[in-house]
Motif scaffolding. Structure first.
Motif, mmCIF file in Angstrom:
data_model
loop_
_atom_site.group_PDB
_atom_site.id
_atom_site.type_symbol
_atom_site.label_atom_id
_atom_site.label_comp_id
_atom_site.label_asym_id
_atom_site.label_seq_id
_atom_site.Cartn_x
_atom_site.Cartn_y
_atom_site.Cartn_z
ATOM 1 N N GLU A 80 37.593 29.380 47.189
ATOM 2 C CA GLU A 80 38.177 28.380 47.565
ATOM 3 C C GLU A 80 39.483 28.128 47.521
ATOM 4 O OE1 GLU A 80 35.439 25.648 45.866
ATOM 5 O OE2 GLU A 80 33.905 26.812 46.497
ATOM 6 N N GLN A 81 40.940 28.104 46.584
ATOM 7 C CA GLN A 81 42.086 28.117 46.446
ATOM 8 C C GLN A 81 42.804 28.891 47.064
ATOM 9 O OE1 GLN A 81 42.618 24.711 45.305
ATOM 10 N NE2 GLN A 81 45.390 26.069 45.135
ATOM 11 N N ALA A 82 42.782 30.132 46.877
ATOM 12 C CA ALA A 82 43.510 30.782 48.091
ATOM 13 C C ALA A 82 43.131 31.872 48.632
ATOM 14 C CB ALA A 82 43.913 31.848 46.188
ATOM 15 N N LYS A 83 43.260 32.636 49.139
ATOM 16 C CA LYS A 83 43.169 34.250 50.157
ATOM 17 C C LYS A 83 43.850 34.971 49.514
ATOM 18 C CE LYS A 83 43.432 32.538 54.894
ATOM 19 N NZ LYS A 83 44.093 32.831 56.609
ATOM 20 N N ILE A 84 42.127 36.054 48.781
ATOM 21 C CA ILE A 84 42.837 37.342 48.107
ATOM 22 C C ILE A 84 42.729 38.401 48.993
ATOM 23 C CG2 ILE A 84 42.475 38.687 46.357
ATOM 24 C CD1 ILE A 84 40.741 36.086 44.720
ATOM 25 N N ASN A 85 44.355 39.026 48.133
ATOM 26 C CA ASN A 85 44.049 40.587 49.619
ATOM 27 C C ASN A 85 44.911 42.051 48.465
ATOM 28 O OD1 ASN A 85 44.292 39.490 52.107
ATOM 29 N ND2 ASN A 85 46.460 40.000 52.375
ATOM 30 N N VAL A 86 43.636 42.551 47.981
ATOM 31 C CA VAL A 86 43.608 43.566 46.950
ATOM 32 C C VAL A 86 43.777 44.983 47.484
ATOM 33 C CG1 VAL A 86 41.908 44.570 45.188
ATOM 34 C CG2 VAL A 86 41.417 42.547 45.813
ATOM 35 N N TRP A 87 44.652 45.188 46.524
ATOM 36 C CA TRP A 87 45.596 46.797 46.265
ATOM 37 C C TRP A 87 44.740 47.898 45.493
ATOM 38 C CZ3 TRP A 87 51.711 47.215 47.279
ATOM 39 C CH2 TRP A 87 51.858 48.986 47.906
ATOM 40 N N THR A 110 43.999 50.514 50.000
ATOM 41 C CA THR A 110 43.365 51.537 48.637
ATOM 42 C C THR A 110 45.044 52.470 48.547
ATOM 43 O OG1 THR A 110 41.949 52.694 47.095
ATOM 44 C CG2 THR A 110 41.319 52.490 50.120
ATOM 45 N N PHE A 111 44.572 53.617 47.629
ATOM 46 C CA PHE A 111 45.345 54.283 47.465
ATOM 47 C C PHE A 111 44.564 55.382 47.650
ATOM 48 C CE2 PHE A 111 44.644 56.020 43.199
ATOM 49 C CZ PHE A 111 45.133 56.823 43.161
ATOM 50 N N GLU A 112 42.893 55.441 47.331
ATOM 51 C CA GLU A 112 42.376 56.613 46.987
ATOM 52 C C GLU A 112 41.558 56.610 48.398
ATOM 53 O OE1 GLU A 112 40.023 59.543 46.861
ATOM 54 O OE2 GLU A 112 41.820 59.502 45.933
ATOM 55 N N LEU A 130 45.983 52.881 51.832
ATOM 56 C CA LEU A 130 47.879 52.703 51.861
ATOM 57 C C LEU A 130 48.331 53.255 50.089
ATOM 58 C CD1 LEU A 130 49.792 50.984 53.086
ATOM 59 C CD2 LEU A 130 49.515 48.742 51.582
ATOM 60 N N PRO A 131 48.838 53.785 50.551
ATOM 61 C CA PRO A 131 49.647 54.908 48.994
ATOM 62 C C PRO A 131 50.172 53.729 48.541
ATOM 63 C CG PRO A 131 51.026 55.513 51.115
ATOM 64 C CD PRO A 131 49.938 54.849 51.546
ATOM 65 N N PHE A 132 50.880 54.333 47.027
ATOM 66 C CA PHE A 132 50.963 53.424 45.941
ATOM 67 C C PHE A 132 52.486 54.121 46.041
ATOM 68 C CE2 PHE A 132 51.700 52.056 41.781
ATOM 69 C CZ PHE A 132 52.862 50.783 41.651
ATOM 70 N N GLY A 133 53.711 53.594 46.202
ATOM 71 C CA GLY A 133 55.528 54.502 46.598
ATOM 72 C C GLY A 133 55.682 54.510 45.305
#
Length: 331
Positions: A80-87, A110-112, A130-133
């Motif tokens: 409720e406080q924040a939008k969350i993007n997970v990588w 995700t990198f997988e 999305l790869p982890f660079g």
């Protein structure tokens, strides 16, 4: 925009690279470090207090966090406080997540590659690859026109203890090095060494079981700047992925970013603007690996051309600052 970057202690080694990337993208950031050994309810309250005090409405979460009771760090009060993007910089397929929470995230990356189908089948949600660079300052900043001075023919850095897959590959390379007098440098966790006696016993046991490999092992963790230096000094930088991962990991991009030659196990790169044989080299079996080591140690110009191609590719597409620009879109 002001975001809260949430990551745990296992990923704190990447903190400076994330902060650098966010600064390049002109994003104000306040980090929050998750401690898996502490109570999650208390940490959730600390996170909520931080969000409120700093008036932060966005969270970039590096992976997702659950405690031993399978309680998610993020509950409805956080959502409720924040939008969350997970990588996910590790696969999300380590356990069962709570669908009611997963579906409430703003976006998931995700990198997988196999996580995409996994998330669709299990939770009926769409996530993006999305790869982890590579961190730009450390792993993609060398002057590529400067002549390299090599100390080693081959190097490897990584966690080896408990991985029969990595041990079998490295042991075969050690035998190749002995036969051909190649210089081989190995750094990482090969046996437990939390105290002196454990270090001595572990060393004796490892030497007995892997006498050829033992000759090249440095059972120690290298700081990132030391890793960079080791890559610079090595003609061939070897990467051996976790068998559970099907895509290239960050170490591959970190090797390539400074114009080092990457030789890695074959992975899924269909979603990447990168090509084996042009930007790096890969192998599918031990015979191919040993043949390519021998070949590229004898063909300097070809090896160095591939390494420079890899550096250009990473700097243009796969530094963390370029990748994170996608993750911080919260629309």
């Amino acid at each position: 925009m002001h975001i809260c970057l949430v990551l745990d202690k296992s990923n704190i080694i990447f903190l400076n690279s994330f902060l650098e990337a966010l600064t390049i993208n002109q994003i104000k950031c306040t980090p929050f470090i998750v401690d898996s050994s502490r109570d999650f309810i208390a940490q959730r309250n600390e996170l909520l207090k931080l969000l409120q005090q700093e008036d932060i409405s966005y969270i970039l979460s590096i992976n997702e966090y659950y405690d031993e009771q399978k309680r998610n760090l993020y509950d409805d009060t956080i959502l409720e406080q924040a939008k969350i993007n997970v990588w996910y910089v590790d696969t999300m397929q380590h356990g069962e997540y709570m669908p009611n929470i997963v579906k409430k995230y703003n976006k998931i990356y995700t990198f997988e590659p196999t996580d995409i189908e996994y998330a669709k089948q299990l939770y009926d949600i769409d996530i993006e690859y999305l790869p982890f660079g590579a961190g730009r300052n450390l792993f993609a900043s060398d002057d590529l026109t400067k002549q390299k001075s090599y100390e080693y023919d081959i190097c490897f850095v990584g966690l080896v203890a408990g991985s029969t897959y990595r041990l079998s590959i490295l042991n075969a390379i050690a035998q190749l090095c002995i036969k051909n007098n190649y210089k081989f440098a190995l750094y990482g966790h090969f046996w437990h060494s939390n105290h002196y006696l454990q270090q001595i016993i572990g060393s004796i046991k490892f030497r007995y079981k892997y006498p050829d490999l033992y000759k090249y092992v440095h059972n120690q963790k290298l700081e990132p700047n030391k890793v960079v230096d080791l890559y610079r000094k090595s003609r061939i930088c070897l990467n051996i992925h976790n068998q559970n991962h099907t895509g290239l990991n960050c170490r591959s991009f970190e090797i390539m970013g400074n114009g080092n030659f990457l030789l890695t196990d074959k992975k899924d790169t269909d979603r990447l603007n990168i090509k084996a044989g042009v930007d790096y080299e890969d192998y599918s079996n031990m015979e191919e690996l040993t043949n390519k080591i021998s070949y590229f140690l004898c063909h300097d110009k070809e090896r160095e051309c591939i390494a420079l191609n890899g550096a250009a590719c990473v700097r243009q597409n796969y530094t963390i600052d370029r990748l994170i620009s996608k993750v911080i879109i919260f629309d």
